[in-house]
Design an enzyme around this catalytic site. Structure first.
Site, PDB file in Angstrom:
ATOM      1  CB  CYS A  40     -46.658  24.093   0.021  1.00  0.00           C
ATOM      2  SG  CYS A  40     -46.203  24.792  -1.549  1.00  0.00           S
ATOM      3  CD  GLU A  41     -54.000  24.384  -0.885  1.00  0.00           C
ATOM      4  OE1 GLU A  41     -54.563  23.288  -0.806  1.00  0.00           O
ATOM      5  OE2 GLU A  41     -54.562  25.456  -0.616  1.00  0.00           O
ATOM      6  CG  HIS A  42     -50.011  28.044  -2.433  1.00  0.00           C
ATOM      7  ND1 HIS A  42     -49.775  28.604  -1.204  1.00  0.00           N
ATOM      8  CD2 HIS A  42     -51.346  28.060  -2.606  1.00  0.00           C
ATOM      9  CE1 HIS A  42     -50.924  28.954  -0.658  1.00  0.00           C
ATOM     10  NE2 HIS A  42     -51.891  28.636  -1.473  1.00  0.00           N
ATOM     11  CG  HIS A  43     -44.869  26.848  -4.752  1.00  0.00           C
ATOM     12  ND1 HIS A  43     -45.249  27.508  -3.604  1.00  0.00           N
ATOM     13  CD2 HIS A  43     -44.640  27.803  -5.675  1.00  0.00           C
ATOM     14  CE1 HIS A  43     -45.238  28.807  -3.823  1.00  0.00           C
ATOM     15  NE2 HIS A  43     -44.888  29.029  -5.066  1.00  0.00           N
ATOM     16  CD  GLN A  61     -46.435  26.472   9.192  1.00  0.00           C
ATOM     17  OE1 GLN A  61     -45.567  26.533   8.308  1.00  0.00           O
ATOM     18  NE2 GLN A  61     -46.206  26.844  10.434  1.00  0.00           N
ATOM     19  CG  HIS A  84     -43.294  26.509   4.054  1.00  0.00           C
ATOM     20  ND1 HIS A  84     -44.551  26.140   3.644  1.00  0.00           N
ATOM     21  CD2 HIS A  84     -43.371  26.705   5.391  1.00  0.00           C
ATOM     22  CE1 HIS A  84     -45.366  26.128   4.685  1.00  0.00           C
ATOM     23  NE2 HIS A  84     -44.680  26.476   5.753  1.00  0.00           N
ATOM     24  CB  CYS A 115     -42.393  26.805  -2.071  1.00  0.00           C
ATOM     25  SG  CYS A 115     -43.392  27.303  -0.665  1.00  0.00           S
TER      26      CYS A 115
END
Ligand SMILES: [Zn+2]
Length: 202
Positions: A88-91, A129, A157, A159
């Site tokens: 995931c590009e956020h975490h 996603q 996920h 995260c």
């Protein structure tokens, strides 16, 4: 007869991975997190983590082999249970799950193993996603002239399950349908029926 197409997504290929720079950065991160990077047990950890991310992000080129739809097959083609993992590009934490891909062939059909390769390629980049789901659909729609496309992604996920909400066991489902699978109820209903895994998720 087969035909190899160039795929638009290939254009956004990421820059090559600099393992040495990643290793130094991991070492800095570990220090910042209070870890003793001088400890012999941790000596190889920066390299291992850098290599683990390089593996998760390793892009494999996909040559999109298509074949003429000689038998004029006009039903849906659905492949369920294509396992994938991504970041995931956020975490920068992993998420993983399974994809169902379906399409309604026009003049061409796709080599079935290519569907799994498309999923692996699109997953091997920092993702959310929703975009992962769209990019799989884009690829099929644009390379094979499909008359209908559907993609369902079911993923967990880390995260979300291991931190933050700690929603252990939560599954995120995303779904896109395009063209006739979107506009014609019978194709949509059949796609839903053929991808229904509600009894098999766990
Ligand atoms: Zn995340």
């Amino acid at each position: 007869l087969s035909d190899v197409c160039d795929v638009p997504e290939q254009a956004e290929k990421p820059a090559p991975i600099d393992l040495d720079a990643a290793e130094r950065a991991v070492s800095d991160l570990m220090k910042a997190l209070g870890m003793d990077v001088g400890n012999a047990a941790l000596a190889e950890t920066p390299r291992r983590l850098a290599k683990a991310y390089a593996e998760l992000l390793a892009q494999q080129d996909v040559a999109m082999t298509t074949f003429p739809n000689e038998s004029r097959y006009d039903g849906l083609v659905v492949v369920n249970g294509i396992w994938f993992r991504s970041i995931c590009e956020h975490h920068l934490l992993p998420f993983a799950g399974a994809v169902s891909v379906g399409y309604l062939p026009g003049d061409e059909i796709i080599g079935l193993s290519k569907l799994a390769r498309i999923v692996a390629n699109v997953a091997a980049r920092p993702q959310v996603q929703e975009r992962l789901t769209n990019q799989i659909a884009d690829w099929i729609e644009h390379t094979v002239g499909a008359r209908g496309v559907g993609v369902v992604v079911r993923a967990t996920h880390s995260c979300m399950t291991l931190r933050g909400a700690r929603a252990v066991g939560a599954t995120t489902v995303t779904s896109v349908v395009r063209q006739r699978m979107r506009t014609e109820d019978r194709y949509y209903a059949e796609f839903v029926r053929l991808t229904d895994q509600s009894g098999h998720d766990r």
